[in-house]
Design an enzyme around this catalytic site. Structure first.
Site, PDB file in Angstrom:
ATOM      1  CE1 TYR A 191       0.875   0.691   4.578  1.00  0.00           C
ATOM      2  CE2 TYR A 191      -0.333  -1.346   4.617  1.00  0.00           C
ATOM      3  CZ  TYR A 191       0.348  -0.397   5.393  1.00  0.00           C
ATOM      4  OH  TYR A 191       0.713  -0.722   6.462  1.00  0.00           O
ATOM      5  CB  CYS A 192       1.110   4.266   0.276  1.00  0.00           C
ATOM      6  SG  CYS A 192       1.473   6.047   0.418  1.00  0.00           S
ATOM      7  N   PRO A 193       2.502   2.688  -2.337  1.00  0.00           N
ATOM      8  CG  PRO A 193       2.246   1.897  -4.579  1.00  0.00           C
ATOM      9  CD  PRO A 193       1.552   2.192  -3.299  1.00  0.00           C
TER      10      PRO A 193
END
Length: 281
Positions: A150-152
């Protein structure tokens, strides 16, 4: 970017440290946004020294502006609420992240005019700090985008391909805040599963203007899991303070000064209003 150049940025005459890591569940994420904006303004104006802030928020999912544009946002928010998490919207870039009592957050606030801080240099400084914090372990901390997390981002931190931290930046009024979340304990994959469920409900397979990550929970872990060592927030704080002192030589416990306290009230009001507008769609 050379390591030495990043370390120079960390080497400040004095670091003012504001420790908000043990304020408990009543310390909300929106307060942190206002704190970092306040510190960026005062440090950027040269009215305060470089400042390091540590903080913990309980059971909070921080959404990016992009997340609020999902076609079924309310259904995604319902998933988070049913899991016991409050939802807030950050005032900087990025996508959804999970914060809880096993996640230590650190902000490093510099003056943008000092020593020419480009975006990558700010990120690299935080990477070097984390490597020093955990240098006693036989583990290579790498910085690259971990697909399926997540949130790369380009400065995801991982060990053996498993992400345990993400870094972001916010620049306002001459100040730079480099921010990191460090998953110290708990299950990294369980956190990722929660965000996966959020996107499944908020997007529901529809074609969207913005691209949202396809979450693979198995690519995320906590440092306790990766290093096979129990790590608490207290452990993380000790490593953080010892490392900062080792690099710079001088750290000083501090809090907002009188002028900053006034600035904070204004920023907090704006953050609350912006958050309300973002979620009332």
């Amino acid at each position: 970017m050379e390591q030495g150049n990043s370390l120079k940025l960390l080497h400040q005459p004095v670091w003012r440290v504001i420790d908000q890591s043990s304020l408990g569940p009543m310390f909300e994420g929106l307060q942190s946004f206002a704190m970092d904006d306040t510190l960026c303004t005062s440090v950027g104006a040269g009215e305060a020294p470089a400042t390091a802030r540590a903080w913990v928020h309980h059971d909070t999912v921080v959404l990016g502006i992009q997340d609020t544009r999902t076609p079924y946002l309310q259904k995604g928010l319902d998933v988070l609420g049913q899991a016991g998490f409050r939802s807030i919207v950050r005032n900087s870039g990025g996508l959804a992240v999970v914060l809880d009592d096993g996640v230590l957050n650190i902000s490093l606030i510099f003056s943008e005019d000092e020593k020419g801080i480009d975006i990558n240099r700010g990120y690299e400084a935080m990477v070097e700090l984390v490597r020093i914090m955990f240098s006693d372990f036989d583990a290579e901390i790498e910085a690259y985008e971990v697909e399926g997390s997540y949130c790369p981002g380009s400065y995801d931190l991982s060990i053996n391909g498993l992400k345990f931290a993400g870094i972001s930046q916010r620049r306002i009024r001459g100040g730079v805040a480099v921010q990191i979340y460090l998953c110290l304990s708990g299950s990294g994959s369980a956190r990722a599963e929660l965000i996966k469920q959020f996107y499944e409900q908020a997007v529901q397979g529809e074609s969207t203007k913005h691209k949202y990550p396809s979450i693979k929970p198995e690519v995320m872990a906590s440092l306790s899991e990766l290093l096979n060592t129990p790590l608490t927030i207290g452990d993380g704080m000790l490593r953080f303070l010892q490392s900062l002192k080792k690099i710079s030589g001088t750290i000083s416990a501090g809090q907002l000064n009188e002028k900053e306290a006034l600035l904070y009230d204004g920023y907090f009001s704006r953050v609350i209003e912006r958050n309300h507008r973002s979620l009332a769609k």
